[in-house]
Design a protein around this motif. Structure first.
Motif, PDB file in Angstrom:
ATOM      1  N   HIS A 128      22.148   3.085  -7.571  1.00 35.08           N
ATOM      2  CA  HIS A 128      21.490   4.261  -7.003  1.00 35.08           C
ATOM      3  C   HIS A 128      22.349   4.868  -5.898  1.00 35.08           C
ATOM      4  O   HIS A 128      23.006   4.158  -5.135  1.00 35.08           O
ATOM      5  N   ARG A 129      22.312   6.184  -5.853  1.00 37.92           N
ATOM      6  CA  ARG A 129      23.136   6.917  -4.888  1.00 37.92           C
ATOM      7  C   ARG A 129      22.688   6.649  -3.453  1.00 37.92           C
ATOM      8  O   ARG A 129      23.506   6.645  -2.526  1.00 37.92           O
ATOM      9  N   TYR A 130      21.391   6.472  -3.274  1.00 35.97           N
ATOM     10  CA  TYR A 130      20.835   6.181  -1.952  1.00 35.97           C
ATOM     11  C   TYR A 130      20.035   4.881  -2.071  1.00 35.97           C
ATOM     12  O   TYR A 130      18.832   4.904  -2.355  1.00 35.97           O
ATOM     13  N   PRO A 131      20.676   3.743  -1.848  1.00 41.13           N
ATOM     14  CA  PRO A 131      20.031   2.457  -2.110  1.00 41.13           C
ATOM     15  C   PRO A 131      18.803   2.180  -1.242  1.00 41.13           C
ATOM     16  O   PRO A 131      17.879   1.500  -1.686  1.00 41.13           O
ATOM     17  N   THR A 132      18.795   2.661  -0.004  1.00 40.60           N
ATOM     18  CA  THR A 132      17.678   2.388   0.901  1.00 40.60           C
ATOM     19  C   THR A 132      17.168   3.704   1.472  1.00 40.60           C
ATOM     20  O   THR A 132      17.863   4.731   1.450  1.00 40.60           O
ATOM     21  N   TYR A 133      15.951   3.647   2.004  1.00 43.74           N
ATOM     22  CA  TYR A 133      15.430   4.831   2.689  1.00 43.74           C
ATOM     23  C   TYR A 133      15.943   4.891   4.119  1.00 43.74           C
ATOM     24  O   TYR A 133      16.549   5.866   4.534  1.00 43.74           O
ATOM     25  N   ARG A 134      15.729   3.811   4.846  1.00 43.03           N
ATOM     26  CA  ARG A 134      16.022   3.820   6.288  1.00 43.03           C
ATOM     27  C   ARG A 134      17.500   4.038   6.577  1.00 43.03           C
ATOM     28  O   ARG A 134      17.859   4.784   7.490  1.00 43.03           O
ATOM     29  N   PHE A 135      18.372   3.389   5.817  1.00 49.12           N
ATOM     30  CA  PHE A 135      19.799   3.404   6.139  1.00 49.12           C
ATOM     31  C   PHE A 135      20.603   4.387   5.292  1.00 49.12           C
ATOM     32  O   PHE A 135      21.812   4.512   5.472  1.00 49.12           O
ATOM     33  N   ASP A 136      19.968   5.073   4.378  1.00 52.67           N
ATOM     34  CA  ASP A 136      20.670   6.047   3.536  1.00 52.67           C
ATOM     35  C   ASP A 136      19.958   7.398   3.534  1.00 52.67           C
ATOM     36  O   ASP A 136      20.455   8.359   4.112  1.00 52.67           O
ATOM     37  N   ILE A 137      18.772   7.456   2.950  1.00 54.81           N
ATOM     38  CA  ILE A 137      18.067   8.729   2.818  1.00 54.81           C
ATOM     39  C   ILE A 137      17.732   9.328   4.173  1.00 54.81           C
ATOM     40  O   ILE A 137      17.918  10.528   4.401  1.00 54.81           O
ATOM     41  N   ALA A 138      17.238   8.516   5.111  1.00 56.44           N
ATOM     42  CA  ALA A 138      16.736   9.041   6.385  1.00 56.44           C
ATOM     43  C   ALA A 138      17.807   9.200   7.451  1.00 56.44           C
ATOM     44  O   ALA A 138      17.510   9.707   8.535  1.00 56.44           O
ATOM     45  N   LEU A 139      19.034   8.805   7.166  1.00 59.20           N
ATOM     46  CA  LEU A 139      20.100   8.949   8.167  1.00 59.20           C
ATOM     47  C   LEU A 139      20.878  10.255   8.010  1.00 59.20           C
ATOM     48  O   LEU A 139      21.763  10.547   8.805  1.00 59.20           O
ATOM     49  N   GLY A 140      20.571  11.016   6.966  1.00 63.39           N
ATOM     50  CA  GLY A 140      21.202  12.312   6.830  1.00 63.39           C
ATOM     51  C   GLY A 140      22.637  12.283   6.373  1.00 63.39           C
ATOM     52  O   GLY A 140      23.363  13.272   6.533  1.00 63.39           O
ATOM     53  N   ARG A 141      23.069  11.171   5.776  1.00 61.95           N
ATOM     54  CA  ARG A 141      24.438  11.098   5.253  1.00 61.95           C
ATOM     55  C   ARG A 141      24.413  11.443   3.769  1.00 61.95           C
ATOM     56  O   ARG A 141      24.033  10.611   2.937  1.00 61.95           O
ATOM     57  N   ILE A 142      24.798  12.671   3.477  1.00 67.84           N
ATOM     58  CA  ILE A 142      24.787  13.115   2.089  1.00 67.84           C
ATOM     59  C   ILE A 142      25.904  12.403   1.328  1.00 67.84           C
ATOM     60  O   ILE A 142      27.057  12.419   1.751  1.00 67.84           O
ATOM     61  N   ALA A 143      25.555  11.778   0.207  1.00 64.10           N
ATOM     62  CA  ALA A 143      26.524  11.015  -0.570  1.00 64.10           C
ATOM     63  C   ALA A 143      27.592  11.931  -1.157  1.00 64.10           C
ATOM     64  O   ALA A 143      27.322  13.088  -1.515  1.00 64.10           O
ATOM     65  N   ARG A 144      28.804  11.411  -1.242  1.00 69.61           N
ATOM     66  CA  ARG A 144      29.909  12.182  -1.816  1.00 69.61           C
ATOM     67  C   ARG A 144      29.559  12.663  -3.218  1.00 69.61           C
ATOM     68  O   ARG A 144      29.918  13.769  -3.618  1.00 69.61           O
ATOM     69  N   GLY A 145      28.829  11.834  -3.959  1.00 72.63           N
ATOM     70  CA  GLY A 145      28.464  12.207  -5.319  1.00 72.63           C
ATOM     71  C   GLY A 145      27.535  13.393  -5.406  1.00 72.63           C
ATOM     72  O   GLY A 145      27.349  13.952  -6.496  1.00 72.63           O
ATOM     73  N   ASP A 146      26.919  13.810  -4.278  1.00 68.18           N
ATOM     74  CA  ASP A 146      26.018  14.967  -4.288  1.00 68.18           C
ATOM     75  C   ASP A 146      26.733  16.278  -3.942  1.00 68.18           C
ATOM     76  O   ASP A 146      26.093  17.334  -3.903  1.00 68.18           O
ATOM     77  N   ARG A 147      28.040  16.210  -3.705  1.00 69.74           N
ATOM     78  CA  ARG A 147      28.756  17.452  -3.373  1.00 69.74           C
ATOM     79  C   ARG A 147      28.720  18.439  -4.524  1.00 69.74           C
ATOM     80  O   ARG A 147      28.536  19.649  -4.331  1.00 69.74           O
ATOM     81  N   ALA A 148      28.903  17.927  -5.745  1.00 68.42           N
ATOM     82  CA  ALA A 148      28.851  18.813  -6.909  1.00 68.42           C
ATOM     83  C   ALA A 148      27.450  19.387  -7.077  1.00 68.42           C
ATOM     84  O   ALA A 148      27.281  20.551  -7.471  1.00 68.42           O
ATOM     85  N   LEU A 149      26.430  18.586  -6.767  1.00 64.04           N
ATOM     86  CA  LEU A 149      25.053  19.070  -6.830  1.00 64.04           C
ATOM     87  C   LEU A 149      24.847  20.231  -5.869  1.00 64.04           C
ATOM     88  O   LEU A 149      24.209  21.234  -6.216  1.00 64.04           O
ATOM     89  N   ILE A 150      25.367  20.110  -4.656  1.00 68.05           N
ATOM     90  CA  ILE A 150      25.215  21.190  -3.679  1.00 68.05           C
ATOM     91  C   ILE A 150      25.872  22.466  -4.192  1.00 68.05           C
ATOM     92  O   ILE A 150      25.292  23.565  -4.089  1.00 68.05           O
ATOM     93  N   ARG A 151      27.076  22.350  -4.750  1.00 62.44           N
ATOM     94  CA  ARG A 151      27.748  23.547  -5.279  1.00 62.44           C
ATOM     95  C   ARG A 151      26.927  24.194  -6.392  1.00 62.44           C
ATOM     96  O   ARG A 151      26.798  25.423  -6.445  1.00 62.44           O
ATOM     97  N   LYS A 152      26.366  23.371  -7.263  1.00 66.87           N
ATOM     98  CA  LYS A 152      25.541  23.917  -8.349  1.00 66.87           C
ATOM     99  C   LYS A 152      24.304  24.605  -7.787  1.00 66.87           C
ATOM    100  O   LYS A 152      23.921  25.702  -8.232  1.00 66.87           O
TER     101      LYS A 152
END
Length: 264
Positions: A128-152
């Motif tokens: 999973h791109r964001y394995p945890t909520y507290r340390f991934d989703i809620a820290l505001g660190r957008i995963a490198r793999g989501d860069r293409a998603l943002i462009r789209k």
């Protein structure tokens, strides 16, 4: 009184407005009073970006979310959430759009590591791109793999702005640092000439927008206080979410806060 910001000038007309909602409730949670008031005199479109889950196996964070929603199946939960959103927005006289993105809790890596499938059943976090909520989703660190998603998404939003002829584009400011909210903000900032940022409720009950940074970017605060009481029954219509969001049963009435490019 002079019309000192873009939103004041738009209020004087009837051009459509487009709201970007990260999830299937965020636009109403943060902007419901303004949306319902303005839907009486202009076309309002709410485009929700992350409207899908993914099949099991789920991470601990996703499983915890399902338990909070008293749900056992992610697909059925998200089908119910979409139905709720359609019902609420149509009751408000708003055009809903569901863009089909996968919620961060369920978003997998694009290419799982070789041989990871067996391990994924035991430890879903590794795929999973964001394995945890507290340390991934809620820290505001957008995963490198989501860069293409943002462009789209930026391309999709630009297309929606052209199709709807919207005069204003409303995006979350990102209070709470949830990555889906930040991605939604980035999706809208490609249309900076029309963008208005909204404060994310209920995250803003415990955190506040960075007003100094927003001021440096040329945004000025703007509030909407009319019709706040009407938001409470609308929020309760999101029955799969309301109890988890407001476990004590109380939905606070808080003026809606927006940040608008000032003086232009």
């Amino acid at each position: 009184m002079p019309l000192h910001s873009r939103i004041d000038r738009s209020l004087a007309g009837d051009a459509p407005w487009l709201f970007l909602s990260p999830h299937l409730d965020d636009a109403v949670l943060s902007c419901g009073a303004l949306i319902e008031a303005q839907a009486q005199g202009r076309e309002i479109i709410v485009a929700t970006i992350f409207t899908e889950a993914a099949p099991a196996p789920h991470t601990r964070a996703a499983s915890s979310f399902l338990r909070q929603c008293s749900a056992h199946d992610a697909g059925r939960l998200f089908a119910a959430r979409k139905a709720e959103d359609l019902a609420v927005l149509q009751d408000m006289g708003v055009q809903p759009l569901h863009l089909g993105g996968v919620d961060a809790l369920f978003r997998g890596r694009r290419v799982p590591k070789p041989g990871s499938s067996a391990w994924a059943r035991l430890l879903p976090e590794i795929t999973h791109r964001y394995p945890t909520y507290r340390f991934d989703i809620a820290l505001g660190r957008i995963a490198r793999g989501d860069r293409a998603l943002i462009r789209k998404l930026q391309h999709d939003v630009t297309r929606l702005m052209a199709q709807t002829k919207a005069g204003l584009l409303f995006c979350p400011v990102g209070v709470g640092r949830h990555v889906d909210h930040l991605i939604t903000r980035e999706a809208g900032m490609g249309n900076s000439g029309n963008v208005v940022l909204y404060s994310d409720f209920p995250y803003d009950l415990v955190s506040q927008p960075d007003t100094s940074r927003l001021a440096r970017q040329g945004f000025v605060p703007w509030t909407w206080e009319q019709g706040l009481a009407s938001k409470v029954p609308r929020i309760r219509q999101y029955a799969t979410q309301a109890d988890a969001l407001f476990p004590d049963g109380t939905i606070p009435l808080k003026p809606e806060t927006y940040f608008v490019p000032g003086g232009n």
